[in-house]
Enzyme design. Structure first.
Site, PDB file in Angstrom:
ATOM      1  N   ASP A   1       0.807  -1.233   0.000  1.00  0.00           N
ATOM      2  CA  ASP A   1       0.000   0.000   0.000  1.00  0.00           C
ATOM      3  C   ASP A   1       0.832   1.271   0.000  1.00  0.00           C
ATOM      4  O   ASP A   1       0.443   2.288   0.576  1.00  0.00           O
ATOM      5  CB  ASP A   1      -0.972   0.003   1.195  1.00  0.00           C
ATOM      6  CG  ASP A   1      -1.807  -1.258   1.211  1.00  0.00           C
ATOM      7  OD1 ASP A   1      -2.273  -1.650   0.136  1.00  0.00           O
ATOM      8  OD2 ASP A   1      -1.961  -1.859   2.280  1.00  0.00           O
TER       9      ASP A   1
ATOM     10  N   LYS B   1       2.401   1.864  -5.187  1.00  0.00           N
ATOM     11  CA  LYS B   1       3.172   1.333  -6.319  1.00  0.00           C
ATOM     12  C   LYS B   1       2.397   1.486  -7.613  1.00  0.00           C
ATOM     13  O   LYS B   1       2.972   1.743  -8.662  1.00  0.00           O
ATOM     14  CB  LYS B   1       3.455  -0.176  -6.142  1.00  0.00           C
ATOM     15  CG  LYS B   1       4.320  -0.520  -4.996  1.00  0.00           C
ATOM     16  CD  LYS B   1       4.439  -2.027  -4.840  1.00  0.00           C
ATOM     17  CE  LYS B   1       3.182  -2.701  -4.341  1.00  0.00           C
ATOM     18  NZ  LYS B   1       2.760  -2.340  -3.001  1.00  0.00           N
TER      19      LYS B   1
ATOM     20  N   GLY C   1      -3.982  -5.074  -4.069  1.00  0.00           N
ATOM     21  CA  GLY C   1      -4.998  -4.128  -4.523  1.00  0.00           C
ATOM     22  C   GLY C   1      -4.294  -2.860  -4.962  1.00  0.00           C
ATOM     23  O   GLY C   1      -3.826  -2.108  -4.133  1.00  0.00           O
ATOM     24  N   HIS C   2      -4.151  -2.668  -6.255  1.00  0.00           N
ATOM     25  CA  HIS C   2      -3.433  -1.497  -6.754  1.00  0.00           C
ATOM     26  C   HIS C   2      -4.437  -0.440  -7.207  1.00  0.00           C
ATOM     27  O   HIS C   2      -5.202  -0.660  -8.142  1.00  0.00           O
ATOM     28  CB  HIS C   2      -2.506  -1.896  -7.912  1.00  0.00           C
ATOM     29  CG  HIS C   2      -1.379  -2.786  -7.472  1.00  0.00           C
ATOM     30  ND1 HIS C   2      -0.520  -3.407  -8.332  1.00  0.00           N
ATOM     31  CD2 HIS C   2      -0.972  -3.133  -6.234  1.00  0.00           C
ATOM     32  CE1 HIS C   2       0.372  -4.100  -7.654  1.00  0.00           C
ATOM     33  NE2 HIS C   2       0.108  -3.956  -6.373  1.00  0.00           N
TER      34      HIS C   2
ATOM     35  N   GLN D   1       2.563  -6.297  -2.867  1.00  0.00           N
ATOM     36  CA  GLN D   1       2.864  -6.215  -1.442  1.00  0.00           C
ATOM     37  C   GLN D   1       4.121  -5.360  -1.220  1.00  0.00           C
ATOM     38  O   GLN D   1       4.381  -4.464  -2.008  1.00  0.00           O
ATOM     39  CB  GLN D   1       3.005  -7.613  -0.810  1.00  0.00           C
ATOM     40  CG  GLN D   1       1.684  -8.370  -0.682  1.00  0.00           C
ATOM     41  CD  GLN D   1       1.233  -9.028  -1.961  1.00  0.00           C
ATOM     42  OE1 GLN D   1       1.996  -9.707  -2.629  1.00  0.00           O
ATOM     43  NE2 GLN D   1      -0.011  -8.839  -2.337  1.00  0.00           N
TER      44      GLN D   1
HETATM   45  P1  IMP Z   1      -1.939 -12.808   2.343  1.00  0.00           P
HETATM   46  O1  IMP Z   1      -0.939 -12.266   1.385  1.00  0.00           O
HETATM   47  O2  IMP Z   1      -3.355 -12.602   1.900  1.00  0.00           O
HETATM   48  O3  IMP Z   1      -1.639 -14.220   2.737  1.00  0.00           O
HETATM   49  O4  IMP Z   1      -1.804 -11.951   3.695  1.00  0.00           O
HETATM   50  C1  IMP Z   1      -0.628 -11.985   4.487  1.00  0.00           C
HETATM   51  C2  IMP Z   1      -0.335 -10.603   5.064  1.00  0.00           C
HETATM   52  O5  IMP Z   1      -0.001  -9.722   4.019  1.00  0.00           O
HETATM   53  C3  IMP Z   1      -1.536  -9.950   5.778  1.00  0.00           C
HETATM   54  O6  IMP Z   1      -1.029  -9.168   6.841  1.00  0.00           O
HETATM   55  C4  IMP Z   1      -2.139  -9.083   4.684  1.00  0.00           C
HETATM   56  O7  IMP Z   1      -2.886  -8.010   5.199  1.00  0.00           O
HETATM   57  C5  IMP Z   1      -0.880  -8.604   3.995  1.00  0.00           C
HETATM   58  N1  IMP Z   1      -1.112  -8.237   2.586  1.00  0.00           N
HETATM   59  C6  IMP Z   1      -1.239  -9.065   1.525  1.00  0.00           C
HETATM   60  N2  IMP Z   1      -1.395  -8.378   0.394  1.00  0.00           N
HETATM   61  C7  IMP Z   1      -1.342  -7.079   0.724  1.00  0.00           C
HETATM   62  C8  IMP Z   1      -1.415  -5.870  -0.031  1.00  0.00           C
HETATM   63  O8  IMP Z   1      -1.526  -5.848  -1.264  1.00  0.00           O
HETATM   64  N3  IMP Z   1      -1.321  -4.714   0.673  1.00  0.00           N
HETATM   65  C9  IMP Z   1      -1.152  -4.700   2.024  1.00  0.00           C
HETATM   66  N4  IMP Z   1      -1.069  -5.807   2.767  1.00  0.00           N
HETATM   67  C10 IMP Z   1      -1.163  -6.987   2.123  1.00  0.00           C
HETATM   68 MG    MG Z   2      -2.769  -2.254  -1.810  1.00  0.00          MG
END
Ligand code: IMP
Ligand code: MG
Length: 328
Positions: A13, A16, A42-43, A174
């Site tokens: 977040d 990017k 989520g971009h 991420q």
């Molecule tokens: P997962 O990737 O859904 O398995 O989540 C693992 C951790 O990464 C959690 O703390 C999520 O909130 C975080 N996370 C995964 N994708 C994103 C993203 O795109 N933005 C922010 N946090 C993320």
């Molecule tokens: Mg995001």
């Protein structure tokens, strides 16, 4: 052949999407490649005045650049087709522009199901972890095995290594603080979010030109661990910065910038261009603070804070302070 990379260097977040969207417009790439993660990402992208939130699909599609979901990614066909439909309905032409590496792995309905009640890590519940687990346990399903995806298949050896004009923008998902190895395990995602991850996707390390690290002037994290100090200022920061998840709508926990962590992400990922976003948010809040060497430092002005940050970074790195309201 040439490759530029965009990496989140905090906990995701960092905006990017904005940087990739900007670079895809101005740097005449032949390809934009997503190299890690799934629809957990989520971009948020503002394109021609309209807001889009993409999950799987690389930002290159907005400018008609060939966009690829790489073999380091996991893909949910269900969410992918939903996203395709949304973009097409908004007038984005994906025809002949959107591809999936045939060796990318699939997030199945069972993976999605399995995560519906996940609470320990606070995942996005998009089946990301279970899909990577099954990939490494050698019982996963690859994209090339899914009939509905067949028209999107691409072989990245053939695509990248038979044409010397390849110029690829590699778009990370991420952030390095969520990297499976370098993040705060187990409060991490299940993929590699750093520079090394790019080179597992058919891109040669010798093509590397710029590594854009994207950060915010403060930090946010979404997930189960406690991250935000118990002070009302962070609720104000959350509201001013609109820090609510693009994928899940969850409130993001907020804290001040950790400059030592930033230095570490920069070093471990060879960052040479650094974007620090959301300057206007702390300006509006009128608080200029960061952690450095275990101290919380307070500055009198934004300028003083920026100068301090730049002084702690390597000399050869170009720093851009950017505003949330800068919309490309
Ligand atoms: P997962 O990737 O859904 O398995 O989540 C693992 C951790 O990464 C959690 O703390 C999520 O909130 C975080 N996370 C995964 N994708 C994103 C993203 O795109 N933005 C922010 N946090 C993320
Ligand atoms: Mg995001």
């Amino acid at each position: 052949m040439l490759a530029d990379v965009v990496l989140g260097i905090q906990h995701g977040d960092e905006a990017k999407g904005k940087v990739t969207h900007y670079l895809s417009k101005y740097k005449s790439y032949t390809h934009v490649l997503r190299f890690n993660g799934g629809c957990n990402a989520g971009h948020t992208i503002y394109h021609e005045g309209k807001k889009f939130v993409t999950h799987h699909i690389p930002a290159g599609v907005f400018y008609g650049v060939k966009s690829i979901i790489g073999p380091g990614c996991v893909i949910s066909p269900e969410h992918f087709f939903e996203e395709v439909k949304e973009l097409q309905e908004a007038g984005i032409n994906l025809h002949g522009k959107l591809f999936i590496a045939k060796n990318a792995h699939v997030i199945t309905g069972t993976h999605l199901q399995e995560e519906l009640t996940e609470q320990k890590i606070g995942t996005t519940r998009r089946g990301n972890g279970p899909a990577y687990r099954d990939k490494y346990a050698r019982k996963g399903i690859r994209a090339c095995e899914v009939p509905s995806l067949s028209s999107y298949m691409i072989d990245l050896y053939e695509e990248f290594h038979s044409d010397t004009s390849v110029k690829v923008l590699c778009e990370g998902a991420q952030g390095f603080g969520l990297d499976i190895d370098w993040g705060d395990y187990p409060y991490v995602t299940s993929s590699h979010c750093g520079l090394g991850s790019v080179f597992l996707n058919g891109v040669s390390p010798r093509w590397l030109r710029d590594v854009w690290g994207v950060a915010k002037i403060y930090e946010t994290y979404v997930g189960a661990k406690s991250f935000e100090p118990d002070e009302p200022v962070f609720q104000a920061l959350r509201d001013l910065g609109e820090e609510y998840g693009a994928t899940t709508g969850r409130p993001r926990q907020c804290n001040w910038l950790n400059l030592n962590e930033l230095q570490k992400s920069i070093a471990l990922n060879s960052i040479n261009k650094l974007v620090i976003n959301k300057m206007d948010v702390i300006r509006e809040l009128n608080q200029f603070k960061l952690y450095f060497d275990s101290n919380l430092i307070t500055f009198d002005s934004e300028k003083e804070m920026c100068n301090f940050i730049v002084a702690q970074l390597p000399n050869n790195i170009e720093v851009f302070f950017s505003e949330d309201k800068d919309r490309i």
